[in-house]
Design a protein around this motif. Sequence first.
Motif, PDB file in Angstrom:
ATOM      1  N   ASN A 221       0.758  -1.106   0.029  1.00 44.78           N
ATOM      2  CA  ASN A 221       0.000   0.009   0.031  1.00 44.78           C
ATOM      3  C   ASN A 221       1.042   1.326   0.188  1.00 44.78           C
ATOM      4  O   ASN A 221       0.521   2.292  -0.570  1.00 44.78           O
ATOM      5  CB  ASN A 221      -0.917  -0.137   1.473  1.00 44.78           C
ATOM      6  CG  ASN A 221      -2.080  -0.871   0.927  1.00 44.78           C
ATOM      7  OD1 ASN A 221      -2.536  -1.289  -0.047  1.00 44.78           O
ATOM      8  ND2 ASN A 221      -2.742  -1.279   1.962  1.00 44.78           N
ATOM      9  N   ARG A 222       1.966   1.205   0.759  1.00 41.82           N
ATOM     10  CA  ARG A 222       2.810   2.351   0.631  1.00 41.82           C
ATOM     11  C   ARG A 222       3.529   2.773  -0.871  1.00 41.82           C
ATOM     12  O   ARG A 222       3.461   3.636  -1.239  1.00 41.82           O
ATOM     13  CB  ARG A 222       4.145   2.171   1.503  1.00 41.82           C
ATOM     14  CG  ARG A 222       3.974   2.201   3.113  1.00 41.82           C
ATOM     15  CD  ARG A 222       5.109   1.919   3.635  1.00 41.82           C
ATOM     16  NE  ARG A 222       4.862   2.065   5.295  1.00 41.82           N
ATOM     17  CZ  ARG A 222       5.909   1.700   6.292  1.00 41.82           C
ATOM     18  NH1 ARG A 222       6.914   0.932   5.761  1.00 41.82           N
ATOM     19  NH2 ARG A 222       5.539   1.735   7.548  1.00 41.82           N
TER      20      ARG A 222
ATOM     21  N   ALA B 290       2.279   6.030  -2.800  1.00 42.33           N
ATOM     22  CA  ALA B 290       3.318   7.011  -3.389  1.00 42.33           C
ATOM     23  C   ALA B 290       2.973   7.071  -4.925  1.00 42.33           C
ATOM     24  O   ALA B 290       3.419   8.323  -5.498  1.00 42.33           O
ATOM     25  CB  ALA B 290       4.350   6.422  -3.024  1.00 42.33           C
TER      26      ALA B 290
ATOM     27  N   LEU C  29      -2.499   7.527   2.989  1.00 41.13           N
ATOM     28  CA  LEU C  29      -2.410   6.321   3.423  1.00 41.13           C
ATOM     29  C   LEU C  29      -2.199   6.460   5.001  1.00 41.13           C
ATOM     30  O   LEU C  29      -1.371   6.898   5.495  1.00 41.13           O
ATOM     31  CB  LEU C  29      -1.255   5.270   3.230  1.00 41.13           C
ATOM     32  CG  LEU C  29      -0.878   3.897   3.564  1.00 41.13           C
ATOM     33  CD1 LEU C  29      -2.156   3.081   3.239  1.00 41.13           C
ATOM     34  CD2 LEU C  29       0.337   3.230   3.215  1.00 41.13           C
TER      35      LEU C  29
ATOM     36  N   GLU D  73      -1.522   5.121   8.714  1.00 45.60           N
ATOM     37  CA  GLU D  73      -0.624   4.065   9.295  1.00 45.60           C
ATOM     38  C   GLU D  73      -0.792   4.089  10.754  1.00 45.60           C
ATOM     39  O   GLU D  73      -1.012   5.268  11.286  1.00 45.60           O
ATOM     40  CB  GLU D  73       0.886   3.764   8.536  1.00 45.60           C
ATOM     41  CG  GLU D  73       1.064   3.868   7.332  1.00 45.60           C
ATOM     42  CD  GLU D  73       2.571   3.773   6.839  1.00 45.60           C
ATOM     43  OE1 GLU D  73       3.046   3.281   7.739  1.00 45.60           O
ATOM     44  OE2 GLU D  73       2.975   4.190   5.733  1.00 45.60           O
TER      45      GLU D  73
END
Length: 413
Positions: free
Chosen positions: A153-154, A158, A176, A178
């Motif tokens: 997902n990062r 991005a 996102l 976290e």
Amino acid sequence: MEFVDQAEAARAASIELATLTRDAKDAALQSMADAVAAAEADLLAANAVDVQAARDAGTDESIVDRLALTPARIAGMVQGLRDLAALPDPIGDAVRGWRLGNGVRVTQVRVPFGVVGIIYEARPNVTADAAGICLKSGNAALLRGSSSALITNRVTVAALRRGLEAAGITPDAVHLVEGGREITGDMMRARGLVDVLIPRGGAGLIRTVVEGSTVPVIETGTGNCHLYVDAAADLDQAVAILLNAKVQRPSVCNAAETLLVHRDVAEAFLPRALAALAGAGVTVHGDDATRVFSDDVVAATATEYDEEYLSLDLAAKVVGSLEEAMDHIRRHTTGHSETIITRDRDVADRFVAGIDAAAVLVNASSRFVDGGEFGFGAEIGISTQKLHARGPMGLVEMTSSKYVIEGDGQVRA
């Protein structure tokens, strides 16, 4: 960035998004698609780390399948963003309008929610789908994926943010989120910063969000989807639909989980169906009337008719009538998708009218209950609640409305 900072940045971005033209949003979606496509190698490498970690932790293979990306699935993410760009923009559409007797004009128009928080498990393709749908519908997105997909997902977010920047739109349209479980709690209590919260995942996640959130929630539900083979069914058709609904992708919410068969066709249908299912690797958990047709059928426990297996397992039961089938569905359904196979139009109409679910299918696989298959480009999820949105949630379902009243100096008497 702390969650509150992300939420405030998303709130500021939502003001910009609400006024964007369709051309600007479509260009941004194409740019986001280009960025995701360019990041394919990085996505596959990141996803391989997440998948290996999941397997090392003993995660069930059905969940690993949801987590895994392939070049084809990444291509699907890219195409989903491009498909969204090709769809009409719902923002500003007139839902209805009329003129009062005094000449005042009243129009109800579609508007964005503002900031949408999405909490979801595994399935990193949801990250791109959700960001794209939110952008096209003028909403900023706060994406809270599961820890199992964090590295994937990062990389995805991005890329999406790079695509937005390249199109001249604030990257704060997509964040996102976290952190540990406390962050999920923060999202659930962020009333005033988050306008709508959408949980997408297992029953435990959905129940936690629905019961604990102070932010308005659109509930997406689990899928204990039934397939009923009626006495008037085309049995060749029934076998083909059953196999597609169960086997084509068993780890998703629109896969068939329970088979109901009218006793008048059980002897003709079940030996063929059970052999076909066994050949596809499916374990059938059946009642006594089903087990007589195959030694491979294991005895179903009382709770299995409430299961969403998400695997190559299927509950089965022989019923004596349409009414018994519908009664069974009413007692065990999660309200997702329910199917009847029949050539009797009256029986089909009674089933459609009598079954309360987000989708009711006649002679078609439940795998069609999907935003992409419906022509929505992509979907946020499939809502099983009854307020605001029900079924696959695409662009229109991600909007609210407001009334615009236009006059020429009129005052109320």
